[in-house]
Design a protein around this motif. Sequence first.
Motif, short mmCIF file in Angstrom:
data_model
loop_
_atom_site.label_atom_id
_atom_site.label_comp_id
_atom_site.label_asym_id
_atom_site.label_seq_id
_atom_site.Cartn_x
_atom_site.Cartn_y
_atom_site.Cartn_z
N TYR A 67 6.27 -0.33 3.26
CA TYR A 67 4.95 0.67 3.05
C TYR A 67 4.28 0.83 2.04
O TYR A 67 2.80 0.91 1.98
CB TYR A 67 5.57 1.88 3.42
CG TYR A 67 4.61 3.29 3.41
CD1 TYR A 67 4.14 3.38 4.74
CD2 TYR A 67 4.43 3.98 2.39
CE1 TYR A 67 2.65 4.29 4.68
CE2 TYR A 67 3.47 4.88 2.59
CZ TYR A 67 2.63 5.20 3.73
OH TYR A 67 1.81 6.07 3.89
N ALA A 68 4.93 0.63 0.69
CA ALA A 68 4.22 0.91 -0.50
C ALA A 68 3.22 -0.47 -0.56
O ALA A 68 1.84 -0.32 -1.10
CB ALA A 68 5.13 0.80 -1.62
N VAL A 69 3.59 -1.44 -0.29
CA VAL A 69 2.67 -2.69 -0.54
C VAL A 69 1.65 -2.45 0.54
O VAL A 69 0.28 -2.52 0.14
CB VAL A 69 3.36 -4.03 -0.45
CG1 VAL A 69 2.67 -5.14 -0.14
CG2 VAL A 69 4.31 -4.09 -1.46
N TRP A 70 1.75 -2.22 1.75
CA TRP A 70 0.64 -1.98 2.62
C TRP A 70 -0.20 -0.88 2.40
O TRP A 70 -1.61 -1.03 2.45
CB TRP A 70 1.41 -1.60 4.09
CG TRP A 70 0.55 -1.31 5.26
CD1 TRP A 70 -0.08 -2.30 6.15
CD2 TRP A 70 0.41 -0.01 5.91
NE1 TRP A 70 -0.70 -1.37 6.96
CE2 TRP A 70 -0.48 -0.03 6.87
CE3 TRP A 70 0.70 1.51 5.33
CZ2 TRP A 70 -0.74 1.17 7.65
CZ3 TRP A 70 0.20 2.49 5.98
CH2 TRP A 70 -0.47 2.57 6.89
N ALA A 71 0.24 0.22 1.99
CA ALA A 71 -0.68 1.21 1.43
C ALA A 71 -1.44 0.88 0.18
O ALA A 71 -2.65 1.17 0.19
CB ALA A 71 0.24 2.38 1.13
N GLY A 72 -0.86 0.26 -0.69
CA GLY A 72 -1.52 -0.45 -1.73
C GLY A 72 -2.55 -1.55 -1.49
O GLY A 72 -3.87 -1.46 -2.05
N ILE A 73 -2.11 -2.30 -0.54
CA ILE A 73 -3.59 -3.27 -0.11
C ILE A 73 -4.45 -2.49 0.52
O ILE A 73 -5.62 -2.78 -0.03
CB ILE A 73 -2.89 -4.37 0.65
CG1 ILE A 73 -1.84 -5.31 0.00
CG2 ILE A 73 -3.84 -5.01 1.44
CD1 ILE A 73 -0.81 -6.16 1.10
N GLY A 74 -4.20 -1.58 1.45
CA GLY A 74 -5.08 -0.75 2.03
C GLY A 74 -6.08 0.15 1.03
O GLY A 74 -7.22 0.02 0.97
N ALA A 75 -5.47 0.53 -0.14
CA ALA A 75 -5.99 1.54 -1.13
C ALA A 75 -7.12 0.38 -1.98
O ALA A 75 -8.06 0.55 -2.27
CB ALA A 75 -5.16 1.99 -2.06
N VAL A 76 -6.48 -0.88 -2.13
CA VAL A 76 -7.24 -1.77 -3.15
C VAL A 76 -8.53 -2.32 -2.05
O VAL A 76 -9.71 -2.16 -2.80
CB VAL A 76 -6.63 -2.95 -3.70
CG1 VAL A 76 -7.51 -3.96 -4.27
CG2 VAL A 76 -5.50 -2.43 -4.82
N GLY A 77 -8.21 -2.61 -1.00
CA GLY A 77 -9.52 -2.98 -0.08
C GLY A 77 -10.49 -2.10 0.16
O GLY A 77 -11.56 -2.07 0.26
N THR A 78 -9.72 -0.47 0.38
CA THR A 78 -10.53 0.39 0.53
C THR A 78 -11.75 0.71 -0.55
O THR A 78 -12.83 0.95 -0.42
CB THR A 78 -10.03 1.72 1.01
OG1 THR A 78 -9.04 1.34 2.11
CG2 THR A 78 -10.79 2.82 1.47
N VAL A 79 -11.28 0.82 -1.73
CA VAL A 79 -11.93 0.72 -2.93
C VAL A 79 -12.97 -0.27 -2.98
O VAL A 79 -14.16 -0.12 -3.13
CB VAL A 79 -11.15 1.00 -4.24
CG1 VAL A 79 -12.04 0.92 -5.58
CG2 VAL A 79 -10.26 2.28 -4.42
N ALA A 80 -12.54 -1.43 -2.74
CA ALA A 80 -13.52 -2.68 -2.85
C ALA A 80 -14.64 -2.54 -1.98
O ALA A 80 -15.64 -2.79 -2.00
CB ALA A 80 -12.87 -4.00 -2.70
N LEU A 81 -14.28 -1.97 -0.70
CA LEU A 81 -15.46 -1.86 0.50
C LEU A 81 -16.27 -0.72 0.09
O LEU A 81 -17.31 -0.78 0.57
CB LEU A 81 -14.57 -1.58 1.77
CG LEU A 81 -14.09 -2.81 2.39
CD1 LEU A 81 -13.14 -2.48 3.46
CD2 LEU A 81 -15.06 -3.89 3.03
N GLY A 82 -15.56 0.15 -0.67
CA GLY A 82 -16.49 1.49 -0.74
C GLY A 82 -17.32 1.06 -2.02
O GLY A 82 -18.82 1.43 -1.86
N ILE A 83 -17.17 0.28 -2.80
CA ILE A 83 -18.16 -0.56 -3.69
C ILE A 83 -19.20 -1.40 -3.17
O ILE A 83 -20.06 -0.99 -3.48
CB ILE A 83 -17.46 -1.24 -4.84
CG1 ILE A 83 -16.60 -0.20 -5.91
CG2 ILE A 83 -18.30 -1.80 -5.69
CD1 ILE A 83 -15.56 -0.70 -6.61
N LEU A 84 -18.71 -1.97 -2.31
CA LEU A 84 -19.62 -2.82 -1.56
C LEU A 84 -20.41 -2.42 -0.33
O LEU A 84 -21.56 -2.74 -0.44
CB LEU A 84 -18.70 -4.27 -1.04
CG LEU A 84 -18.11 -5.04 -2.04
CD1 LEU A 84 -17.26 -6.07 -1.24
CD2 LEU A 84 -19.00 -5.67 -2.80
#
Length: 115
Positions: A67-84
């Motif tokens: 769960y921690a890794v899944w949520a972390g990947i989601g968070a990192v990806g969401t920030v990257a998508l937010g920027i892009l």
Amino acid sequence: MNINWIILIIGGVFESIFAMSLGKMQQTSGKEMWLWLAIFLACVSLSMFLLFKSMGGNHPIPTGTAYAVWAGIGAVGTVALGILVFREPVTFWRIFFLSTLIISIVGLQFTSAHH
């Protein structure tokens, strides 16, 4: 890296997409909003299913780690998508803390691989 880790990473990517689709739903209306809702529903379902699958099989990932890794990947990806996609600001501190999150995700993967 076993197949469960690959499944978990893909699930985290779909988590980022479902989070981004929520933002796109806020910016649209009519048929386009319904399209983003359909994308959200498909991605959230697939993401949750992949999280579930990663915690089973021959080499299950412990629930807390998965769960921690899944949520972390989601968070990192969401920030990257937010920027892009949404042109969110790129600041030193945002990138710094995003980097610490990535280091933590990798650390969790390495420490649970030894069990």
